[in-house]
Scaffold this motif. Sequence first.
Motif, short mmCIF file in Angstrom:
data_model
loop_
_atom_site.label_atom_id
_atom_site.label_comp_id
_atom_site.label_asym_id
_atom_site.label_seq_id
_atom_site.Cartn_x
_atom_site.Cartn_y
_atom_site.Cartn_z
N ALA A 222 31.77 40.26 14.79
CA ALA A 222 32.56 40.21 13.56
C ALA A 222 31.80 39.48 12.45
CB ALA A 222 33.88 39.50 13.83
N PHE A 223 31.13 38.39 12.81
CA PHE A 223 30.38 37.61 11.83
C PHE A 223 29.23 38.44 11.24
CE2 PHE A 223 26.99 34.52 10.79
CZ PHE A 223 27.67 33.85 9.79
N CYS B 181 33.21 37.39 18.35
CA CYS B 181 33.01 36.56 17.15
C CYS B 181 31.66 36.86 16.51
CB CYS B 181 33.10 35.07 17.49
SG CYS B 181 34.79 34.56 17.79
N LEU C 59 35.14 36.71 24.09
CA LEU C 59 35.52 36.15 22.78
C LEU C 59 34.32 35.74 21.92
CD1 LEU C 59 38.21 35.77 21.35
CD2 LEU C 59 38.14 33.34 22.02
N PRO C 60 33.38 34.96 22.47
CA PRO C 60 32.21 34.61 21.64
C PRO C 60 31.44 35.84 21.19
CG PRO C 60 32.24 33.34 23.67
CD PRO C 60 33.30 34.38 23.80
#
Length: 347
Positions: free
Chosen positions: A50-51, A47, A43-44
């Motif tokens: 995506a960022f 993230c 998950l991180p």
Amino acid sequence: MSIVMASASIKTSELSRWQPWLAEYNIAGFELKEWITLLALLLPLLCVVAFRKYRKMQYQNKKPFRFLDLPQELRDIVYEHFLDDPIYPPPARNEIQRSTLNWMRPARWTSTSTSPPVRHESKWIFLANKQVYSEYMDMICKRKTFHFSVTPQTYKPATSTPPSAFPAPSTQDNRVWNISPDLLSKVQNCSLKLVTTSSMLGVTDPRSMTSSSWTLGRRMREQLKHMSNVKTFTLDAKALGDPLWNPLWIWYHASQSLKMLGTEYSDTVPRGPQLTGITFSLDTWSPGENYLRRDEASGGQWVWYCMKNHLIGTDMGADMTVREFCAKLYQECSICRVDEEGDTTVI
Ligand SMILES: [Zn+2]
């Protein structure tokens, strides 16, 4: 001990109850716990990816484009939003050091009797490179009016007395306005405003001088002669009150001196541009002076008009005396007089 055994038997029975359901999630040999751990680890990472992608898109959206890649027509539309009348000298503002480009400064210019137009935009962008500056200045020269003025606040006497009778002052120190001959040659519309005191004529007795010998007039002619593309060129001669002097002398010498430009009486090389109109005013109340306009239809002759634009008569020209000038300046308008008499009769 029996309690511990009992709870163990419950746990075993509950586990057996959930067993079929958990079995469904036993995919590819992974248990649910392993899936959760994997998800928690990924998950991180997702993230972060995506960022980064979002930031990249933002950067691509904000990526500057080359202004000079735009076609000329579009660049001109951009320039149009920044066009302002250039003012020389620029209105005083916080004692900033002056330069030839000062009028480009963003303005919070307030002040002065000349009431300059309010300006808000900074134009430093036009100093980006020579091409942008040149395109922008060409547009200003074609579309806007250059305002030149001499007032008691901005007037600087000539730095040195010319050695002989009529040599042209050519040093930069004797320039009235900080503007290059090259830029002047492109100016198409020019407005010259003289706010003049008797001391600016530079003599103790105005009768003792000729209009052509007026030092300030000669300095102005020497600069303005470079305007070779002028279409409109107006002079407003404003005389400041002086108990000892008749303002007529200031009007007379100012107009006669600058009317020389562009004629056979010009003392400059080249002859320079001809004025297209001259107005006269006082800083206090005045009875209403007539004004001068050069009539192209009649071969460029100067013609006097009343304040309501009725024709008064032709000008006497370069040899006009101050007495003749005064007569034209205050000659009564026959059309206005008839109107006034009509109004009086009705009353
Ligand atoms: Zn009239």
